[in-house]
Structures are given as structure tokens and as C-alpha cells.
Design a protein around this motif. Structure first.
Motif, PDB file in Angstrom:
ATOM      1  N   SER A 133       7.516   1.828  -6.942  1.00  0.00           N
ATOM      2  CA  SER A 133       6.192   2.412  -7.173  1.00  0.00           C
ATOM      3  C   SER A 133       5.089   1.484  -6.675  1.00  0.00           C
ATOM      4  O   SER A 133       4.061   1.939  -6.167  1.00  0.00           O
ATOM      5  CB  SER A 133       5.992   2.766  -8.645  1.00  0.00           C
ATOM      6  OG  SER A 133       6.013   1.608  -9.442  1.00  0.00           O
ATOM      7  N   SER A 134       5.289   0.171  -6.799  1.00  0.00           N
ATOM      8  CA  SER A 134       4.302  -0.789  -6.287  1.00  0.00           C
ATOM      9  C   SER A 134       4.200  -0.710  -4.774  1.00  0.00           C
ATOM     10  O   SER A 134       3.099  -0.745  -4.214  1.00  0.00           O
ATOM     11  CB  SER A 134       4.673  -2.213  -6.701  1.00  0.00           C
ATOM     12  OG  SER A 134       4.628  -2.352  -8.086  1.00  0.00           O
ATOM     13  N   ILE A 135       5.330  -0.607  -4.113  1.00  0.00           N
ATOM     14  CA  ILE A 135       5.321  -0.483  -2.650  1.00  0.00           C
ATOM     15  C   ILE A 135       4.678   0.833  -2.243  1.00  0.00           C
ATOM     16  O   ILE A 135       3.869   0.876  -1.309  1.00  0.00           O
ATOM     17  CB  ILE A 135       6.752  -0.610  -2.082  1.00  0.00           C
ATOM     18  CG1 ILE A 135       7.261  -2.047  -2.263  1.00  0.00           C
ATOM     19  CG2 ILE A 135       6.804  -0.201  -0.619  1.00  0.00           C
ATOM     20  CD1 ILE A 135       8.709  -2.239  -1.911  1.00  0.00           C
ATOM     21  N   LEU A 173      -5.738   4.520   3.159  1.00  0.00           N
ATOM     22  CA  LEU A 173      -7.101   4.351   2.646  1.00  0.00           C
ATOM     23  C   LEU A 173      -7.891   5.641   2.886  1.00  0.00           C
ATOM     24  O   LEU A 173      -7.824   6.249   3.932  1.00  0.00           O
ATOM     25  CB  LEU A 173      -7.800   3.190   3.345  1.00  0.00           C
ATOM     26  CG  LEU A 173      -7.175   1.811   3.113  1.00  0.00           C
ATOM     27  CD1 LEU A 173      -7.849   0.786   3.997  1.00  0.00           C
ATOM     28  CD2 LEU A 173      -7.272   1.416   1.649  1.00  0.00           C
ATOM     29  N   GLU A 209       2.414   2.487  -3.879  1.00  0.00           N
ATOM     30  CA  GLU A 209       0.970   2.352  -4.136  1.00  0.00           C
ATOM     31  C   GLU A 209       0.315   1.531  -3.031  1.00  0.00           C
ATOM     32  O   GLU A 209      -0.772   1.856  -2.556  1.00  0.00           O
ATOM     33  CB  GLU A 209       0.771   1.684  -5.502  1.00  0.00           C
ATOM     34  CG  GLU A 209      -0.652   1.646  -5.983  1.00  0.00           C
ATOM     35  CD  GLU A 209      -1.209   3.027  -6.291  1.00  0.00           C
ATOM     36  OE1 GLU A 209      -2.416   3.223  -6.075  1.00  0.00           O
ATOM     37  OE2 GLU A 209      -0.450   3.914  -6.730  1.00  0.00           O
ATOM     38  N   TYR A 210       0.974   0.482  -2.613  1.00  0.00           N
ATOM     39  CA  TYR A 210       0.445  -0.381  -1.565  1.00  0.00           C
ATOM     40  C   TYR A 210       0.381   0.344  -0.221  1.00  0.00           C
ATOM     41  O   TYR A 210      -0.520   0.104   0.581  1.00  0.00           O
ATOM     42  CB  TYR A 210       1.335  -1.635  -1.455  1.00  0.00           C
ATOM     43  CG  TYR A 210       0.886  -2.608  -0.395  1.00  0.00           C
ATOM     44  CD1 TYR A 210      -0.208  -3.422  -0.601  1.00  0.00           C
ATOM     45  CD2 TYR A 210       1.581  -2.697   0.817  1.00  0.00           C
ATOM     46  CE1 TYR A 210      -0.624  -4.312   0.366  1.00  0.00           C
ATOM     47  CE2 TYR A 210       1.185  -3.590   1.793  1.00  0.00           C
ATOM     48  CZ  TYR A 210       0.071  -4.390   1.559  1.00  0.00           C
ATOM     49  OH  TYR A 210      -0.333  -5.270   2.526  1.00  0.00           O
ATOM     50  N   MET A 211       1.296   1.241   0.021  1.00  0.00           N
ATOM     51  CA  MET A 211       1.404   1.943   1.295  1.00  0.00           C
ATOM     52  C   MET A 211       0.500   3.172   1.390  1.00  0.00           C
ATOM     53  O   MET A 211       0.462   3.817   2.411  1.00  0.00           O
ATOM     54  CB  MET A 211       2.862   2.374   1.537  1.00  0.00           C
ATOM     55  CG  MET A 211       3.878   1.247   1.525  1.00  0.00           C
ATOM     56  SD  MET A 211       3.894   0.285   3.010  1.00  0.00           S
ATOM     57  CE  MET A 211       4.468   1.413   4.205  1.00  0.00           C
ATOM     58  N   LYS A 212      -0.238   3.503   0.322  1.00  0.00           N
ATOM     59  CA  LYS A 212      -1.096   4.676   0.369  1.00  0.00           C
ATOM     60  C   LYS A 212      -2.158   4.475   1.450  1.00  0.00           C
ATOM     61  O   LYS A 212      -2.743   3.388   1.577  1.00  0.00           O
ATOM     62  CB  LYS A 212      -1.793   4.891  -0.978  1.00  0.00           C
ATOM     63  CG  LYS A 212      -0.962   5.575  -1.998  1.00  0.00           C
ATOM     64  CD  LYS A 212      -1.803   5.856  -3.227  1.00  0.00           C
ATOM     65  CE  LYS A 212      -1.008   6.572  -4.275  1.00  0.00           C
ATOM     66  NZ  LYS A 212      -1.780   6.766  -5.506  1.00  0.00           N
TER      67      LYS A 212
END
Length: 163
Positions: free
Chosen positions: A153-155, A162, A157-160
């Protein structure tokens, strides 16, 4: 000569040995189906079996979530077990025996043997395996899955992108 120094170590060894090789073994069925157990004399190849007792004694049926006490057999015996009673004949060919779930009696430490399902297979576990090792593996698997979920989930979130 100090008598206490001799007697206490001998007593400890005898008690410890008695714990490892109990005269009675309790077979616990921890499944939701009946388990059938038969005893075979192991041969030199360890992959073949010859029935060790009269048919009137063996096979044993252990009802679902039930238990049965048996006398500890000789070390050259193997407990074969299955959900299907006809899998346990009065004698078994080597190739059939190799496919049958089984536990050599000399590997059963203590006074209990647990039958449980591991994935699609029926397996036999001694007390330490069933009450310590399996729960520890389950907890570690749960922790691994939680870590995997957090990292994934962290990855994500980071990959969303902009906006």
C-alpha cells in the motif's frame, strides 16, 4: 560416596526417557472427518509395509475431533493413516505405502500424536510440532502478510500520479 549425587541424575534420566517414550500414545483427530489408522511393520526399505497386527485390532477409527489411546508399539512399527479406510489394507505394496501418510513410531516423542490437515494433505504431528511449531508458523505468516500489505500500500501510494 555421596548417594544423592548418583540417584538424582539417574532419576532425571529415567523420568526424561519416560516422557519421550510413553507407554500409551493418545492419537488426536483434529480434523472435521473420521481418520483411519493402521499399524505396519516397517521393512528394510522403509517404503514397504507388512501388517503388524490382526485385522480385529487394526485399523482404528478416530472420529472427527476425537481421540484414541493405543499402547506404544515396537520401534519397527509405522502408523499409516488416511481419511479413506480402504487405503489401509492388511498388507500394502511398497509403492502404495510410499504414497500413504505415515509416521514411524520411533519419531513420536512424548505421549501424543495429532492428525491435522495441512493444505490438502492429512499429516501427523507430535506435541511440540502441533502446539508450538505450527502456531508459531501461523503467527509468522500473519506478520509477513501484514508487512506485505503495508509495503504494497505504501508503494501504491507513492506511485500515485500527481494531480
Amino acid at each position: 560416596m555421596n548417594f544423592k549425587k548418583i540417584v538424582i541424575p539417574i532419576f532425571v534420566v529415567v523420568v526424561y526417557q519416560g516422557f519421550l517414550t510413553a507407554e500409551i500414545i493418545t492419537l488426536y483427530n483434529k480434523t472435521d472427518r473420521d481418520v483411519f489408522v493402521s499399524m505396519y511393520r516397517s521393512s528394510s526399505s522403509e517404503k514397504s509395509g507388512v501388517h503388524a497386527h490382526g485385522q480385529s485390532v487394526i485399523p482404528i477409527t478416530i472420529k472427527k475431533e476425537g481421540s484414541v489411546d493405543i499402547e506404544r508399539p515396537a520401534d519397527d512399527r509405522v502408523l499409516g493413516f488416511s481419511f479413506i479406510e480402504k487405503d489401509l489394507g492388511s498388507s500394502i505394496e511398497a509403492d502404495t505405502f510410499a504414497k500413504l501418510a505415515h509416521v514411524p513410531v520411533h519419531l513420536v516423542s512424548g505421549d501424543s500424536l495429532y492428525f491435522a490437515v495441512d493444505g490438502p494433505e492429512l499429516k501427523g504431528y507430535d506435541t511440540v510440532e502441533y502446539e508450538v511449531v505450527l502456531p508459531a508458523i501461523a503467527k509468522l505468516s500473519n506478520v509477513k502478510n501484514q508487512i506485505k500489505q503495508v509495503v504494497t500500500s505504501s508503494i501504491a501510494e507513492y506511485m500515485k500520479p500527481l494531480s
